[in-house]
Design a protein around this motif. Structure first.
Motif, PDB file in Angstrom:
ATOM      1  N   SER A 105       0.259   0.105   2.502  1.00 48.68           N
ATOM      2  CA  SER A 105      -0.664   0.789   1.589  1.00 48.68           C
ATOM      3  C   SER A 105      -1.844  -0.134   1.346  1.00 48.68           C
ATOM      4  CB  SER A 105       0.043   1.135   0.271  1.00 48.68           C
ATOM      5  OG  SER A 105       0.566  -0.038  -0.338  1.00 48.68           O
ATOM      6  N   ALA A 106      -2.816   0.342   0.601  1.00 47.34           N
ATOM      7  CA  ALA A 106      -3.999  -0.472   0.325  1.00 47.34           C
ATOM      8  C   ALA A 106      -3.620  -1.730  -0.450  1.00 47.34           C
ATOM      9  CB  ALA A 106      -5.027   0.338  -0.454  1.00 47.34           C
ATOM     10  N   ALA A 107      -4.290  -2.817  -0.137  1.00 53.20           N
ATOM     11  CA  ALA A 107      -4.024  -4.077  -0.831  1.00 53.20           C
ATOM     12  C   ALA A 107      -4.602  -4.033  -2.240  1.00 53.20           C
ATOM     13  CB  ALA A 107      -4.634  -5.231  -0.040  1.00 53.20           C
ATOM     14  N   ASP A 108      -4.192  -4.998  -3.041  1.00 54.62           N
ATOM     15  CA  ASP A 108      -4.715  -5.150  -4.400  1.00 54.62           C
ATOM     16  C   ASP A 108      -6.244  -5.196  -4.336  1.00 54.62           C
ATOM     17  OD1 ASP A 108      -5.582  -6.030  -6.870  1.00 54.62           O
ATOM     18  OD2 ASP A 108      -3.953  -7.469  -7.125  1.00 54.62           O
ATOM     19  N   PRO A 109      -6.946  -4.343  -5.075  1.00 56.84           N
ATOM     20  CA  PRO A 109      -8.422  -4.316  -5.022  1.00 56.84           C
ATOM     21  C   PRO A 109      -9.073  -5.661  -5.315  1.00 56.84           C
ATOM     22  CG  PRO A 109      -7.583  -2.404  -6.205  1.00 56.84           C
ATOM     23  CD  PRO A 109      -6.415  -3.311  -5.986  1.00 56.84           C
ATOM     24  N   GLY A 110      -8.384  -6.515  -6.066  1.00 56.11           N
ATOM     25  CA  GLY A 110      -8.962  -7.810  -6.385  1.00 56.11           C
ATOM     26  C   GLY A 110      -9.002  -8.776  -5.219  1.00 56.11           C
ATOM     27  N   LEU A 111      -8.319  -8.426  -4.132  1.00 56.32           N
ATOM     28  CA  LEU A 111      -8.258  -9.324  -2.984  1.00 56.32           C
ATOM     29  C   LEU A 111      -9.243  -8.957  -1.878  1.00 56.32           C
ATOM     30  CD1 LEU A 111      -4.367  -9.700  -2.676  1.00 56.32           C
ATOM     31  CD2 LEU A 111      -5.977 -11.168  -3.904  1.00 56.32           C
ATOM     32  N   THR A 112      -9.900  -7.817  -2.005  1.00 51.71           N
ATOM     33  CA  THR A 112     -10.789  -7.353  -0.933  1.00 51.71           C
ATOM     34  C   THR A 112     -12.137  -6.924  -1.505  1.00 51.71           C
ATOM     35  OG1 THR A 112      -9.907  -5.094  -1.101  1.00 51.71           O
ATOM     36  CG2 THR A 112      -8.837  -6.586   0.460  1.00 51.71           C
ATOM     37  N   GLU A 113     -13.065  -6.677  -0.613  1.00 53.19           N
ATOM     38  CA  GLU A 113     -14.388  -6.217  -1.024  1.00 53.19           C
ATOM     39  C   GLU A 113     -14.309  -4.781  -1.554  1.00 53.19           C
ATOM     40  OE1 GLU A 113     -16.968  -8.067  -1.000  1.00 53.19           O
ATOM     41  OE2 GLU A 113     -16.989  -9.450   0.706  1.00 53.19           O
ATOM     42  N   PRO A 140     -10.010   2.953  -0.324  1.00 53.50           N
ATOM     43  CA  PRO A 140      -8.898   2.106   0.117  1.00 53.50           C
ATOM     44  C   PRO A 140      -7.593   2.866   0.272  1.00 53.50           C
ATOM     45  CG  PRO A 140     -10.153   1.025  -1.620  1.00 53.50           C
ATOM     46  CD  PRO A 140     -10.668   2.422  -1.537  1.00 53.50           C
ATOM     47  N   GLU A 141      -7.379   3.870  -0.581  1.00 55.16           N
ATOM     48  CA  GLU A 141      -6.122   4.621  -0.488  1.00 55.16           C
ATOM     49  C   GLU A 141      -5.989   5.339   0.851  1.00 55.16           C
ATOM     50  OE1 GLU A 141      -9.404   7.045  -2.170  1.00 55.16           O
ATOM     51  OE2 GLU A 141      -8.504   5.111  -2.706  1.00 55.16           O
ATOM     52  N   GLY A 142      -7.088   5.566   1.527  1.00 53.81           N
ATOM     53  CA  GLY A 142      -7.039   6.226   2.832  1.00 53.81           C
ATOM     54  C   GLY A 142      -6.580   5.323   3.962  1.00 53.81           C
ATOM     55  N   LEU A 143      -6.302   4.061   3.664  1.00 57.91           N
ATOM     56  CA  LEU A 143      -5.834   3.132   4.693  1.00 57.91           C
ATOM     57  C   LEU A 143      -4.322   3.146   4.856  1.00 57.91           C
ATOM     58  CD1 LEU A 143      -8.078   0.010   3.918  1.00 57.91           C
ATOM     59  CD2 LEU A 143      -8.523   1.906   5.489  1.00 57.91           C
ATOM     60  N   SER A 144      -3.602   3.840   3.987  1.00 57.87           N
ATOM     61  CA  SER A 144      -2.142   3.875   4.057  1.00 57.87           C
ATOM     62  C   SER A 144      -1.690   4.474   5.379  1.00 57.87           C
ATOM     63  CB  SER A 144      -1.573   4.692   2.895  1.00 57.87           C
ATOM     64  OG  SER A 144      -1.927   4.104   1.660  1.00 57.87           O
ATOM     65  N   GLY A 145      -0.567   3.993   5.873  1.00 54.20           N
ATOM     66  CA  GLY A 145      -0.040   4.516   7.124  1.00 54.20           C
ATOM     67  C   GLY A 145       1.218   3.775   7.517  1.00 54.20           C
ATOM     68  N   SER A 146       1.654   3.994   8.748  1.00 49.78           N
ATOM     69  CA  SER A 146       2.838   3.321   9.271  1.00 49.78           C
ATOM     70  C   SER A 146       2.796   3.340  10.786  1.00 49.78           C
ATOM     71  CB  SER A 146       4.124   4.007   8.780  1.00 49.78           C
ATOM     72  OG  SER A 146       4.205   5.327   9.307  1.00 49.78           O
ATOM     73  N   GLY A 147       3.514   2.372  11.395  1.00 54.44           N
ATOM     74  CA  GLY A 147       3.686   2.344  12.833  1.00 54.44           C
ATOM     75  C   GLY A 147       2.382   2.329  13.607  1.00 54.44           C
ATOM     76  N   ASN A 148       2.228   3.320  14.488  1.00 57.07           N
ATOM     77  CA  ASN A 148       1.075   3.378  15.382  1.00 57.07           C
ATOM     78  C   ASN A 148      -0.235   3.738  14.690  1.00 57.07           C
ATOM     79  OD1 ASN A 148       2.618   2.718  17.651  1.00 57.07           O
ATOM     80  ND2 ASN A 148       3.211   4.859  17.980  1.00 57.07           N
ATOM     81  N   ASP A 149      -0.176   4.048  13.389  1.00 52.07           N
ATOM     82  CA  ASP A 149      -1.410   4.363  12.666  1.00 52.07           C
ATOM     83  C   ASP A 149      -2.351   3.166  12.588  1.00 52.07           C
ATOM     84  OD1 ASP A 149      -0.393   6.877  12.235  1.00 52.07           O
ATOM     85  OD2 ASP A 149       0.289   6.454  10.189  1.00 52.07           O
ATOM     86  N   ILE A 150      -1.842   1.964  12.860  1.00 47.28           N
ATOM     87  CA  ILE A 150      -2.652   0.767  12.668  1.00 47.28           C
ATOM     88  C   ILE A 150      -3.891   0.785  13.553  1.00 47.28           C
ATOM     89  CG2 ILE A 150      -1.304  -0.548  14.362  1.00 47.28           C
ATOM     90  CD1 ILE A 150      -3.020  -1.852  11.129  1.00 47.28           C
ATOM     91  N   GLU A 151      -3.796   1.357  14.758  1.00 46.06           N
ATOM     92  CA  GLU A 151      -4.964   1.417  15.642  1.00 46.06           C
ATOM     93  C   GLU A 151      -6.055   2.295  15.036  1.00 46.06           C
ATOM     94  OE1 GLU A 151      -6.212   2.745  20.199  1.00 46.06           O
ATOM     95  OE2 GLU A 151      -4.207   3.180  19.423  1.00 46.06           O
ATOM     96  N   GLU A 152      -5.664   3.452  14.522  1.00 46.72           N
ATOM     97  CA  GLU A 152      -6.650   4.350  13.915  1.00 46.72           C
ATOM     98  C   GLU A 152      -7.251   3.729  12.661  1.00 46.72           C
ATOM     99  OE1 GLU A 152      -6.895   8.684  11.646  1.00 46.72           O
ATOM    100  OE2 GLU A 152      -5.053   8.089  12.679  1.00 46.72           O
ATOM    101  N   VAL A 153      -6.404   3.092  11.858  1.00 48.21           N
ATOM    102  CA  VAL A 153      -6.897   2.453  10.638  1.00 48.21           C
ATOM    103  C   VAL A 153      -7.966   1.425  10.974  1.00 48.21           C
ATOM    104  CG1 VAL A 153      -6.255   0.884   8.763  1.00 48.21           C
ATOM    105  CG2 VAL A 153      -4.816   2.870   9.268  1.00 48.21           C
ATOM    106  N   GLY A 314      -8.349  -4.332   3.123  1.00 54.11           N
ATOM    107  CA  GLY A 314      -7.039  -4.969   3.126  1.00 54.11           C
ATOM    108  C   GLY A 314      -5.909  -3.970   3.001  1.00 54.11           C
ATOM    109  N   ILE A 315      -4.791  -4.292   3.653  1.00 47.56           N
ATOM    110  CA  ILE A 315      -3.571  -3.507   3.501  1.00 47.56           C
ATOM    111  C   ILE A 315      -2.431  -4.456   3.175  1.00 47.56           C
ATOM    112  CG2 ILE A 315      -4.312  -1.659   5.056  1.00 47.56           C
ATOM    113  CD1 ILE A 315      -2.564  -2.909   7.233  1.00 47.56           C
ATOM    114  N   CYS A 316      -1.412  -3.939   2.548  1.00 49.36           N
ATOM    115  CA  CYS A 316      -0.243  -4.737   2.182  1.00 49.36           C
ATOM    116  C   CYS A 316       1.002  -4.035   2.723  1.00 49.36           C
ATOM    117  CB  CYS A 316      -0.155  -4.895   0.667  1.00 49.36           C
ATOM    118  SG  CYS A 316       1.186  -5.978   0.125  1.00 49.36           S
ATOM    119  N   LEU A 317       1.808  -4.748   3.471  1.00 50.01           N
ATOM    120  CA  LEU A 317       2.991  -4.160   4.082  1.00 50.01           C
ATOM    121  C   LEU A 317       4.047  -3.867   3.027  1.00 50.01           C
ATOM    122  CD1 LEU A 317       3.372  -6.247   7.362  1.00 50.01           C
ATOM    123  CD2 LEU A 317       1.967  -4.246   6.882  1.00 50.01           C
ATOM    124  N   SER A 318       4.734  -2.771   3.215  1.00 49.87           N
ATOM    125  CA  SER A 318       5.749  -2.322   2.265  1.00 49.87           C
ATOM    126  C   SER A 318       7.133  -2.758   2.727  1.00 49.87           C
ATOM    127  CB  SER A 318       5.712  -0.797   2.130  1.00 49.87           C
ATOM    128  OG  SER A 318       4.408  -0.335   1.824  1.00 49.87           O
TER     129      SER A 318
END
Length: 699
Positions: A105-113, A140-153, A314-318
């Motif tokens: 999911s999206a990383a903590d907003p304080g860690l990214t632009e 940022p919430e639109g960056l959430s995903g899993s697996g092969n989504d990383i290429e599109e992100v 930024g994204i943070c792994l779950s």
């Protein structure tokens, strides 16, 4: 390196032995003067041509690759990297029994632009945005995903194509980075000449001593030696003008920086600054780190200005959810045909998020170790493997206790006996060797996470290595001389000549080490080359003076002849300092060791024969042999690390700290046991926590 093959090495070894035998025979029959001329001519015919031909061929080879376009070089590199990481994915068993899906999911907003700033930066940068604005995520919430989504992100949703991947220990950051790298290389949207994604392990980067581009260049040349050739229209004289440097400078490399958290605390902030200063905010890149360490890196002291990675989302792994973990553990448990549920009790515990077992098995690393320990391999029965119920029966009171148990059991499980894959080392011995290496990396190498064969010698100070090398050379030469003397009826003379030869080799090795910068921290030789440099003139002058001094006692004509010949030899040897690549593929640690050994033997044989023939022809064979051995040893010990590694390895094996066949052990730990992973030409432990556990095993 052209002629430095096994066949030629054996040929010249035999030629050297024959020359030495001829000298010994001359001593035995009291015909030194006559035999000296014959031996000198023969040795000259054997020794001089390969040195000249090698220098010529290597100089020609150094100029060729620079003519290729950078786009072609990038495409060749992309193919090599694709094959490399396909093989590494198989070794790491990332697809067995199937790729474990990792979500984020999206990383903590304080860690990214701020998102609005990213969008504005992409629009205002020179040229059009790298991706279509219509594909950008709304936030940022639109960056959430899993697996092969990383290429599109990465390619579409992030306006700047700059990404920080955060996560807890063992959460799969490196695996996700490898997945992204492979997806980018296999993407149907990749065009010829596009930037090549390259994974760089930040553990070897020192931002206080290196700039990012130079460090990237060094890493590329070490892992892909062909990139050490001159390129980009630059003069073929220095590594700074290499093809690797040109690719970095002209943005043909898409850097994937792995492991900011693996740098010491004091260096992370500086590394982040260096990356920001080096790369334009619109230039794509990826950076991974543990969340807490990244937070500390962007604001190392209270009240300090927060410096984030410029232009990066930024994204943070779950954590892995319980049902995904259960399915993954059961997939190769080997009980399906009996109807038994090997993981039944553990599955119940995983569904309780507060249980220590559920917390420990919520990461890909924890699940990988659990599968290795408790699931049977093909051909094993479930009765031969420890039952996972012990995770419940022991009654662990915390997550740390469960993880400590998994780390302790993992190495033994990786080395347990299996008929289809016999192992020369017992689990106890393997763990002892790995623990020694982990302590060596932590204590001797200052906490390094890189395990390179050429750094094994750092365990001993150089003078101890020289002492052992010199004693072994002295003993070998003394024994050989004594045997030859007994055969010829002059044992005292033979022993004396042997002792003198050993002493000459010992002194020459010490001088060679003292006057060259090659050591366990400079890296091994990736090949030989001949390029004009100041050492050509220095070598020529030194050879002339030495040849004149040795030849004059035998007459003015001999002095001039010897001086000229020695000057040629010294000049040619002085130019054998540059590294010329021999392959465009990724190299393994074994490849580098083989190359460095060939460099050592080639330098020793060629320089010994060439200089020995010249000195012997102008003076006498005895002096020629001694001078040749001295010069060959001087050049070889100063130009290659193989002798350091071999000496240290044998000492450590004799003490029981390491196996005799260390490279075989490391390759097995990587390819068959999953204990080590490989990044380019160096090894790393599967995880930093595993290295730390092994380093303190006896503590």
């Amino acid at each position: 390196m052209g002629w430095g093959t096994r066949w030629w090495a054996r040929f010249y070894a035999i030629a050297t032995l024959l020359a030495v035998a001829g000298v010994l025979y001359a001593w035995g029959v009291d015909r030194v003067d006559e035999m000296g001329k014959v031996i000198g001519v023969v040795a000259a015919l054997l020794g001089l041509p390969p040195l000249v031909v090698t220098a010529f061929r290597l100089q020609q080879g150094a100029k060729g690759p620079g003519e290729a376009s950078l786009a072609d070089a990038a495409d060749t590199l992309a193919e090599a990297i694709r094959h490399q990481w396909e093989a590494e994915a198989e070794v790491r068993r990332l697809n067995y029994p199937y790729p474990l899906p990792v979500s984020w999911s999206a990383a903590d907003p304080g860690l990214t632009e701020e998102w609005a700033l990213l969008c504005e930066a992409a629009r205002q940068a020179a040229g059009r945005p790298s991706n279509a604005p219509d594909c950008w995520a709304d936030g940022p919430e639109g960056l959430s995903g899993s697996g092969n989504d990383i290429e599109e992100v990465f390619l579409d949703r992030i306006p700047t194509r700059r990404l920080v991947v955060l996560g807890e220990p063992g959460s799969g950051k490196t695996v996700l980075l490898i997945q992204l790298l492979r997806a980018l290389l296999d993407s149907p949207h990749r065009n010829p000449g596009d930037p090549v994604p390259v994974l760089f392990a930040l553990a070897s980067f020192n931002p206080l001593r290196q700039d990012v581009r130079t460090w990237m260049t060094d890493q590329l040349i070490q892992n892909y030696p062909a990139l050490g050739a001159p390129g980009g229209g630059a003069a073929p004289s220095r590594r700074g003008h290499s093809l690797a440097r040109a690719l970095v400078e002209h943005r043909f490399i898409l850097p994937l920086f792995d492991g900011l958290d693996e740098l010491p605390n004091a260096l992370r902030h500086h590394a982040l600054h260096k990356i920001n200063d080096t790369f334009h905010p619109k230039q794509p890149l990826v950076l991974t780190s543990r969340s807490a360490e990244y937070r500390q890196a962007i604001a190392p002291t209270r009240g300090a200005t927060i410096v984030r990675l410029h232009g990066a989302a930024g994204i943070c792994l779950s954590s892995v959810d319980a049902e995904t973990a259960v399915d993954y553990l059961r997939s190769d448990a080997g009980d399906q045909h009996t109807g038994a549920d090997r993981w039944g009790r553990v599955a119940d515990a995983l569904r309780d998020p507060h249980s220590p077992v559920a917390q420990a098995l919520s990461t890909p690393l924890g699940l990988f170790m659990a599968r290795t320990i408790y699931n049977p391999r093909p051909g094993e029965s479930t009765g031969e493997v420890t039952n996972p119920d012990e995770l419940i029966d022991v009654g662990f009171c915390s997550r740390d206790a469960v993880e400590d148990h998994l780390f302790r059991a993992f190495v033994s499980a990786a080395y347990r006996f299996h008929p289809s894959r016999p192992c020369p080392w017992s689990p106890q011995r393997a763990e002892r060797y790995l623990s020694f290496l982990a302590r060596h990396m932590e204590e001797t190498l200052g906490g390094s996470l890189q395990l390179a064969w050429w750094q094994v010698s750092a365990f001993f100070p150089t003078y101890r290595l020289l002492l052992v090398f010199g004693l072994s050379s002295l003993l070998t030469a003394l024994t050989t001389g004594l045997i030859a003397g007994l055969v010829l009826g002059r044992p005292v003379l033979g022993a004396g000549i042997g002792a003198l030869t050993g002493a000459v080799i010992w002194i020459a090795a010490a001088v060679g080490v003292a006057f060259t910068p090659v050591d366990e921290y400079s890296g091994p030789s990736s090949g030989l080359g001949w390029l004009p440099n100041p050492f050509v003139a220095i070598g020529a002058c030194a050879g002339f003076v030495s040849g004149l001094a040795l030849g004059l006692p035998f007459g003015p004509a001999n002095g001039v002849t010897t001086a000229i010949g020695a000057s040629v030899i010294g000049g040619l040897a002085g130019g054998l300092s540059a590294r010329v690549p021999h392959t465009s593929d990724a190299v393994s640690p074994r490849d580098l060791l083989t190359t460095d050994r060939r460099v050592f033997l080639s330098l020793w044989l060629t320089c010994s024969l060439a200089s020995g023939s010249v000195i012997g022809f102008g003076t006498q064979p005895t002096l020629g042999v001694l001078a040749g051995l001295a010069f060959g040893t001087f050049v070889a010990t100063g130009g290659a690390l193989w002798w350091r590694y071999t000496t240290a390895r044998l000492l450590l094996a004799a003490k029981g700290h390491l196996p005799w066949r260390l490279t075989h052990f490391l390759a097995d730990a990587h390819e068959h046991r999953g204990v080590l992973r490989r990044v380019g030409a160096v090894y790393q432990f599967r995880h930093l926590t595993l290295q730390s556990h092994l380093a303190h095993r006896d503590g």
